[in-house]
Write a protein that holds these residues in place. Structure first.
Motif, mmCIF file in Angstrom:
data_model
loop_
_atom_site.group_PDB
_atom_site.id
_atom_site.type_symbol
_atom_site.label_atom_id
_atom_site.label_comp_id
_atom_site.label_asym_id
_atom_site.label_seq_id
_atom_site.Cartn_x
_atom_site.Cartn_y
_atom_site.Cartn_z
ATOM 1 N N UNK A 1 0.833 -1.203 0.000
ATOM 2 C CA UNK A 1 0.000 0.000 0.000
ATOM 3 C C UNK A 1 0.863 1.246 0.000
ATOM 4 N N UNK A 2 0.586 2.145 -0.932
ATOM 5 C CA UNK A 2 1.233 3.456 -0.993
ATOM 6 C C UNK A 2 0.251 4.499 -0.494
ATOM 7 N N UNK A 3 0.658 5.233 0.520
ATOM 8 C CA UNK A 3 -0.145 6.345 1.024
ATOM 9 C C UNK A 3 0.583 7.638 0.677
ATOM 10 N N UNK A 4 -0.058 8.435 -0.156
ATOM 11 C CA UNK A 4 0.558 9.657 -0.674
ATOM 12 C C UNK A 4 -0.177 10.845 -0.056
ATOM 13 N N UNK A 5 0.536 11.631 0.763
ATOM 14 C CA UNK A 5 -0.043 12.787 1.442
ATOM 15 C C UNK A 5 0.473 14.053 0.775
ATOM 16 N N UNK B 1 -2.228 7.177 8.253
ATOM 17 C CA UNK B 1 -2.431 8.619 8.399
ATOM 18 C C UNK B 1 -3.915 8.973 8.391
ATOM 19 N N UNK B 2 -4.286 10.072 9.044
ATOM 20 C CA UNK B 2 -5.699 10.449 9.108
ATOM 21 C C UNK B 2 -6.266 10.777 7.728
ATOM 22 N N UNK B 3 -7.580 10.605 7.600
ATOM 23 C CA UNK B 3 -8.271 10.993 6.369
ATOM 24 C C UNK B 3 -9.266 12.112 6.631
ATOM 25 N N UNK B 4 -9.398 12.518 7.900
ATOM 26 C CA UNK B 4 -10.197 13.685 8.260
ATOM 27 C C UNK B 4 -9.331 14.620 9.090
ATOM 28 N N UNK B 5 -9.553 15.933 8.962
ATOM 29 C CA UNK B 5 -8.760 16.874 9.740
ATOM 30 C C UNK B 5 -9.155 16.817 11.211
ATOM 31 N N UNK C 1 -1.487 15.446 11.709
ATOM 32 C CA UNK C 1 -1.025 15.152 13.057
ATOM 33 C C UNK C 1 -2.213 14.776 13.940
ATOM 34 N N UNK C 2 -2.013 13.871 14.907
ATOM 35 C CA UNK C 2 -3.122 13.525 15.802
ATOM 36 C C UNK C 2 -3.516 14.671 16.713
ATOM 37 N N UNK C 3 -2.587 15.577 16.973
ATOM 38 C CA UNK C 3 -2.853 16.680 17.881
ATOM 39 C C UNK C 3 -1.768 17.729 17.689
ATOM 40 N N UNK C 4 -2.085 18.980 18.016
ATOM 41 C CA UNK C 4 -1.061 20.024 18.050
ATOM 42 C C UNK C 4 -0.520 20.235 19.461
ATOM 43 N N UNK C 5 -0.988 19.432 20.391
ATOM 44 C CA UNK C 5 -0.425 19.472 21.735
ATOM 45 C C UNK C 5 1.037 19.032 21.651
ATOM 46 N N UNK C 6 1.960 19.753 22.297
ATOM 47 C CA UNK C 6 3.390 19.446 22.133
ATOM 48 C C UNK C 6 3.796 18.067 22.624
ATOM 49 N N UNK C 7 3.011 17.473 23.504
ATOM 50 C CA UNK C 7 3.374 16.154 24.007
ATOM 51 C C UNK C 7 2.737 15.017 23.219
ATOM 52 N N UNK C 8 1.888 15.351 22.266
ATOM 53 C CA UNK C 8 1.135 14.315 21.556
ATOM 54 C C UNK C 8 1.058 14.639 20.072
ATOM 55 N N UNK C 9 2.221 14.800 19.438
ATOM 56 C CA UNK C 9 2.223 15.217 18.049
ATOM 57 C C UNK C 9 2.684 14.132 17.091
ATOM 58 N N UNK C 10 3.295 13.069 17.612
ATOM 59 C CA UNK C 10 3.836 12.059 16.718
ATOM 60 C C UNK C 10 2.718 11.335 15.989
ATOM 61 N N UNK D 1 -16.033 5.390 8.269
ATOM 62 C CA UNK D 1 -15.362 4.095 8.231
ATOM 63 C C UNK D 1 -13.897 4.244 7.854
ATOM 64 N N UNK D 2 -13.622 5.062 6.854
ATOM 65 C CA UNK D 2 -12.232 5.261 6.426
ATOM 66 C C UNK D 2 -11.403 5.852 7.554
ATOM 67 N N UNK D 3 -11.982 6.799 8.276
ATOM 68 C CA UNK D 3 -11.274 7.397 9.400
ATOM 69 C C UNK D 3 -11.043 6.379 10.513
ATOM 70 N N UNK D 4 -12.057 5.578 10.802
ATOM 71 C CA UNK D 4 -11.930 4.561 11.851
ATOM 72 C C UNK D 4 -10.899 3.507 11.464
ATOM 73 N N UNK D 5 -10.903 3.092 10.202
ATOM 74 C CA UNK D 5 -9.919 2.109 9.746
ATOM 75 C C UNK D 5 -8.500 2.655 9.868
ATOM 76 N N UNK D 6 -8.322 3.942 9.596
ATOM 77 C CA UNK D 6 -7.001 4.552 9.738
ATOM 78 C C UNK D 6 -6.539 4.504 11.190
ATOM 79 N N UNK D 7 -7.454 4.729 12.133
ATOM 80 C CA UNK D 7 -7.088 4.659 13.545
ATOM 81 C C UNK D 7 -6.731 3.234 13.956
ATOM 82 N N UNK D 8 -7.482 2.276 13.475
ATOM 83 C CA UNK D 8 -7.246 0.881 13.851
ATOM 84 C C UNK D 8 -5.922 0.374 13.291
ATOM 85 N N UNK D 9 -5.602 0.769 12.068
ATOM 86 C CA UNK D 9 -4.402 0.244 11.411
ATOM 87 C C UNK D 9 -3.178 1.129 11.582
ATOM 88 N N UNK D 10 -3.348 2.314 12.182
ATOM 89 C CA UNK D 10 -2.215 3.210 12.341
ATOM 90 C C UNK D 10 -1.863 3.972 11.090
#
Length: 701
Positions: free
Chosen positions: A96-100, A675-679, A168-177, A664-673
């Motif tokens: 799978x290629x994910x192109x952002x 990149x996000x598909x919703x902001x 990014x999952x968050x703009x909080x400095x401790x939770x940006x990875x 569903x696409x957003x949930x699948x991204x969370x389950x599989x790790x």
């Protein structure tokens, strides 16, 4: 990239293109060409593919592997097409290629197609891209799937920094990875001299935050500010010979990541309440996406309606083994069981989170269903959907929406004459026409979705969930017998959510709805209906989705009524509503005596947005964020508290066909790790824990 506030536009400004004597596109606002005057495709291959060593890296991927490629400046899409062509030639067939990519001034579809015309060897790929290109240039993330989902382009429209931060999952400095970092970067875009606003320190920091360890980059420019900016965030930067007449370019690799900012230093927040919170962040990466190598179940999904079947199909495409558990003998026996449903949503010129989600969901759903419509007429038809205005107020609101969306191809106003010609039936006035929408047959769609050897459908009445050793869940029936075990469980069981201890307090409401069927032979003018109609309710063209040639319309709306029996009074209400909206559609002597129909219970939430995300650990979350009771603006640094490996997909109300594909696409991204598909604003807007956080802020929890 967040929900558009009142008065904001629902579209980003498109590129203003001029064509030079060589037929190349030139951005008027930047007075710069999109690609090399010598050979744009050769330049893309040399600068971005070769300097990132993509061919050899992709050839070395394991079966079922994945690679994340990031880009600044989508432009004409030439870099994406070059990468896609190379991926097809080099990568494993199941990888799978994910192109952002980000783009502040996207091309209009006609300009995109013209810009790509010279590259005849890419013509089939270019046609696929232009066909899937967003029908509305709305701000936010747009995911386009190719090669059966093995190539995924997520295009962030808007300012470059905001676009990157949306991943990014968050703009909080401790939770940006990010859960799955970018492996290689194509740093494109107009030159720093022409576009200095993009090439700034915050952009380089976002690139660093989004990068996987050892990520590489390549860029056409050798400008000093670019080199210094990349070095400042931890990249080892080298000069290399440039392409054509250009003497130098830069490439390099990410070294040791810089230390994160200390607690209390927050970036500007894109979130609805403006707070730099992290309650919605999962503290660890969920299950990996490696292809299942044995009979074990990777994911158990409880609920065989549209939500469960869509998720099963999506996770199976990611290589996971899925067990789909349905209490009834067949799929789609609850709210997903109506014979015909209309693909519609309600974006609004007022903007805001709900409008933003409705627009994003509709755009994604139209792309998602196109292959289903093309493959099998029993699944539905792309007849278009006409939202008929029932008052001058409706006309004004529809006209405002068209203006808000920048007169996008997504929809257009039809006057009375054009609306009747399109629909093939008499109408009271014109309306808003969505040419790429249509109707679907949910039960048949569910069957099509689960037709995969990686999905095992099993009838089982699940009563409770129990955590067991080794990070797995036991799924138990009423007798306490184990139905299955899996590291990940998804509750897609609509109004049954409160039955489970872990989700007992999530707020859902059952809303009874009844649809009516009228034989086409008795439908009068409606028998000639060619498109789906929406107003106060909906009506679909007569079809054989029900096994008979009938007109399907409705639906009633009865919150708190648990009955699923078919009632004459609801048929009468549906008929009265149909006549009020479309006075000349059915004969005056039409009688409910000849009606049949179906009643079911929809599952709704208090804010009418779905829940798609991890299941919150309510007691621990309440304790962790208790300060919100005293100060709703408390900047609490902690991530959220979740039941590890447990997710929710529910609350789609009457718009499941439109909402479920994107959720569903957003949930699948969370389950599989992935990149996000919703902001960020949309991810927070559908997070199941949002109701608890709101109640804490109001001191109601």
């Amino acid at each position: 990239m967040s929900g558009a506030p009142n008065g904001a536009r629902g579209h980003v400004p498109s590129a203003t293109i001029e064509w030079n004597d060589q037929g190349q596109p030139v951005a008027r606002d930047f007075d710069d060409v999109y690609f090399s005057r010598e050979n744009g495709l050769a330049e893309s291959r040399y600068v971005f593919l070769q300097q990132n060593r993509l061919e050899e890296r992709w050839a070395a991927l394991p079966p079922g592997g994945q690679f994340v490629l990031g880009e600044t400046g989508f432009g004409s899409g030439l870099n994406f097409l070059a990468a896609w062509q190379c991926w097809r030639a080099c990568a494993p067939s199941d990888a799978t290629l994910r192109f952002l990519s980000v783009e502040a001034f996207p091309m209009q579809p006609s300009d995109l197609a013209r810009a790509l015309e010279p590259w005849t060897e890419l013509s089939s790929l270019a046609a696929s891209l232009t066909n899937a290109y967003p029908r509305c240039l709305a701000p936010g993330l747009h995911q386009l799937d190719f090669d059966n989902g093995l190539v995924q382009l997520t295009l962030a429209l808007g300012e470059a920094l905001e676009g990157l931060q949306a991943f990014l999952p968050s703009l909080h400095p401790l939770h940006r990875l990010p859960p799955r970092g970018v492996d290689a970067w194509m740093l494109d875009g107009f030159s720093p001299a022409r576009n200095p606003a993009m090439w700034r320190s915050a952009l380089f920091e976002a690139i660093r935050d989004l990068s996987a360890p050892g990520a590489t980059f390549a860029t056409f420019t050798a400008a000093g500010e670019v080199r210094r900016g990349l070095e400042a965030v931890g990249f080892d930067v080298r000069k290399a010979p440039g392409f054509g007449r250009k003497r130098d370019m830069l490439n390099g690799v990410l070294g040791e990541p810089a230390a994160p900012p200390p607690t209390g230093q927050f970036s500007a927040s894109p979130y609805p309440d403006g707070q730099p919170h992290a309650w919605h962040v999962q503290p660890s990466v969920p299950t990996s996406t490696g292809h299942s190598s044995g009979p074990d179940t990777d994911v158990a999904i409880i609920g065989g309606g549209l939500a469960g079947c869509h998720l099963a199909a999506r996770l199976a495409r990611s290589g996971l083994s899925v067990k789909l558990l349905e209490a009834e003998p067949a799929l789609a026996q609850g709210g997903s069981g109506n014979a015909q449903g209309v693909l519609y949503a309600k974006p609004s010129a007022r903007g805001g989170l709900a409008s933003h989600f409705n627009l994003a969901a509709l755009l994604f759903a139209q792309r998602h269903y196109a292959p289903f419509w093309a493959a099998n007429p029993r699944l539905g038809a792309a007849t278009g959907v006409l939202h008929v205005a029932t008052s001058e107020r409706d006309v004004a609101a529809q006209s405002a929406l068209v203006e808000f969306l920048g007169h996008a191809p997504l929809c257009r106003m039809l006057d009375h004459e054009a609306a009747e010609a399109t629909a093939g039936v008499p109408l009271p006035r014109g309306g808003l026409w969505f040419p790429d929408s249509g109707w679907l047959a949910p039960p048949d769609l569910c069957e099509a979705l689960v037709a995969s050897p990686a999905i095992h459908v099993q009838q089982a009445r699940v009563a409770r969930l129990a955590r067991i050793d080794a990070g797995r869940w036991a799924v138990l029936d009423a007798q306490g017998q184990v139905v299955t075990e899996a590291p990940v469980v998804v509750l897609a069981c609509a109004n049954a959510l409160p039955r489970f201890e872990q989700t007992a307090t999530l707020p859902v409401q059952a809303v009874r709805g009844q649809v009516s069927f009228l034989p086409a032979s008795e439908a009068g003018a409606a028998a000639g209906l060619r498109t789906a109609l929406c107003a106060d309710g909906y009506v679909t063209p007569p079809g054989n989705a029900t096994g008979r040639d009938v007109l399907c319309f409705g639906a009633s709306f009865s919150p708190g009524d648990p009955g699923t029996d078919t009632r004459v009074e609801d048929h009468a209400g549906n008929l009265e509503r149909l006549r009020r909206c479309f006075p000349d559609l059915v004969p005056d002597d039409c009688s409910v005596d000849s009606f049949t129909g179906r009643a079911s219970l929809r599952c709704a939430t208090p804010d009418r947005l779905p829940m798609a995300g991890p299941a919150p650990d309510i007691p621990l979350m309440s304790e962790r964020f208790s300060l919100l009771r005293k100060n709703a603006k408390s900047a609490i640094p902690d991530a959220g508290a979740w039941h590890d490996g447990l997710y929710v997909s529910a609350g789609y109300g009457s718009r499941g066909l439109a909402y479920i594909p994107l959720a569903t696409e957003s949930l699948a991204a969370q389950i599989t790790g992935a990149p996000p598909v919703m902001d960020a604003a949309l991810r927070i807007g559908v997070n199941p824990a949002r109701f608890l956080i709101r109640d804490l802020k109001r001191n109601r929890a």
